[in-house]
Design an enzyme around this catalytic site. Structure first.
Site, PDB file in Angstrom:
ATOM      1  N   HIS A   9      51.682 -68.443  37.275  1.00  0.00           N
ATOM      2  CA  HIS A   9      50.851 -67.565  36.458  1.00  0.00           C
ATOM      3  C   HIS A   9      49.560 -67.211  37.199  1.00  0.00           C
ATOM      4  O   HIS A   9      48.898 -68.095  37.764  1.00  0.00           O
ATOM      5  CB  HIS A   9      50.501 -68.245  35.134  1.00  0.00           C
ATOM      6  N   THR A  90      50.153 -61.433  32.066  1.00  0.00           N
ATOM      7  CA  THR A  90      50.162 -60.550  30.904  1.00  0.00           C
ATOM      8  C   THR A  90      49.128 -59.453  31.110  1.00  0.00           C
ATOM      9  O   THR A  90      47.941 -59.756  31.280  1.00  0.00           O
ATOM     10  CB  THR A  90      49.811 -61.323  29.618  1.00  0.00           C
ATOM     11  N   GLU A 196      59.417 -75.768  25.260  1.00  0.00           N
ATOM     12  CA  GLU A 196      58.092 -76.348  25.502  1.00  0.00           C
ATOM     13  C   GLU A 196      57.636 -77.200  24.313  1.00  0.00           C
ATOM     14  O   GLU A 196      56.614 -77.883  24.402  1.00  0.00           O
ATOM     15  CB  GLU A 196      57.067 -75.254  25.781  1.00  0.00           C
TER      16      GLU A 196
END
Length: 333
Positions: A9, A90, A196
């Site tokens: 990320h 994102t 998760e």
């Protein structure tokens, strides 16, 4: 050894020095609640980690900053001989600075293009993420942007897929299936954060959807695991992340043993958020080797398999694999 990271990320990979600098520039107080690394003795829950991301997002609010953290991220991976990297992020608009989602992604793509010349041995591609804490309308916006950029050519060719992620306690996977299905129909690959938290029904739903890859898979019951093994869907393994979020108690207890050692399931090793979790791809490889007594040849096999699971074109896979084999041959000779 050459390596591949398919689960990294952007905002979570920010350098601690950069975050502290940006926070000071924004007048943010430096205190324990917003430190960007998690020391081995200081575990945070998954929910607390998402709170930490809010601090990162509060200072990554302009195209210039987005481009900077992308360049630094690629540099950090290139320095540890990463042959192929997929960044996921994102798209975010920021009203105070006037940054649009397209400008956000353009900044990332410009940085990727810039680094291609500086680090030719590291091939980088981009996944646009759908954050499950946001609306379905925003998810469709991100898919639209990914499809548009992937078809434009030029720097946009680096966009090769979409990621479904965000706080797993927010909303449901099923709510976002229309957007993910549209991405797939448009030719984009799809990866989904899975398991998760304890929710066997959602895991079943995700596996029935059939993503091209899944990430984490920490909380699977026996039926979920059987379904995953039968599917042969490749798993993105993030050992340090899973331990520091208290999803797994120790490396020895990690489900990498069951997936890879016991069943030969396709996996790749990844950092997840190298800045947030104070790790590196080299460290993830070292942990796997030391914990499960894997040889260098076995680690090379994991890297080869990871390339085959990548979302880039077949031609790019061949080029990356050739480079990996050449480098590995020199190191193993």
């Amino acid at each position: 050894m050459p390596k591949v990271d398919l689960h990294a990320h952007l905002n979570g990979s920010i350098r601690d020095t950069t975050l502290h600098e940006l926070m000071e520039a924004h007048g943010s107080a430096r205190n324990a609640s917003i430190e960007c690394t998690i020391s081995p003795a200081d575990q945070r829950t998954l929910s607390e980690c998402f709170d930490l991301f809010k601090a990162v997002h509060s200072v990554t609010t302009s195209p210039a900053v987005i481009a900077r953290i992308t360049r630094e991220m690629i540099e950090d991976f290139a320095r540890e001989n990463t042959a192929y990297l997929e960044i996921r992020t994102t798209p975010r608009a920021c009203a105070p600075t006037g940054m649009s989602k397209r400008e956000y992604v353009a900044a990332v793509l410009t940085a990727i293009q810039h680094c291609a010349a500086l680090y030719p041995h590291t091939t980088v591609r981009l996944l646009l993420s759908i954050n499950r804490a946001y609306s379905l309308a925003e998810a469709h916006e991100n898919v639209d942007l990914a499809l548009e950029l992937s078809r434009e050519g030029g720097a946009g060719c680096a966009v090769v897929g979409v990621d479904f992620s965000g706080n797993p306690f927010a909303q449901t996977f099923g709510m976002f299936v229309p957007a993910l299905a549209r991405a797939r129909e448009g030719g984009l690959k799809v990866t989904v954060h899975t398991g998760e938290r304890v929710d066997p029904q959602e895991v079943q739903e995700i596996l029935r959807f059939g993503p091209d890859r899944v990430g984490h898979v920490c909380f699977l019951d026996e039926e979920n695991m059987s379904q995953l093994l039968a599917s042969r869907i490749p798993v993105e393994i993030c050992i340090t992340s899973n331990i520091k979020t208290q999803s797994v108690s120790s490396p020895a207890d990690h489900h990498l043993r069951e997936l890879l050692i016991e069943h030969g399931h396709p996996v790749s090793l990844a950092t997840d958020d190298r800045g947030i979790f104070a790790t590196s791809l080299s460290q993830e490889h070292s942990i796997a080797m030391g914990t499960f007594a894997l040889t260098r040849s076995q680690m090379l096999s994991i890297t080869r398999d990871a390339i085959s699971h990548a979302f880039c074109s077949e031609r790019t896979k061949e080029t990356v694999l050739q480079g990996v084999e050449k480098t590995a041959a020199a190191l193993l000779s």
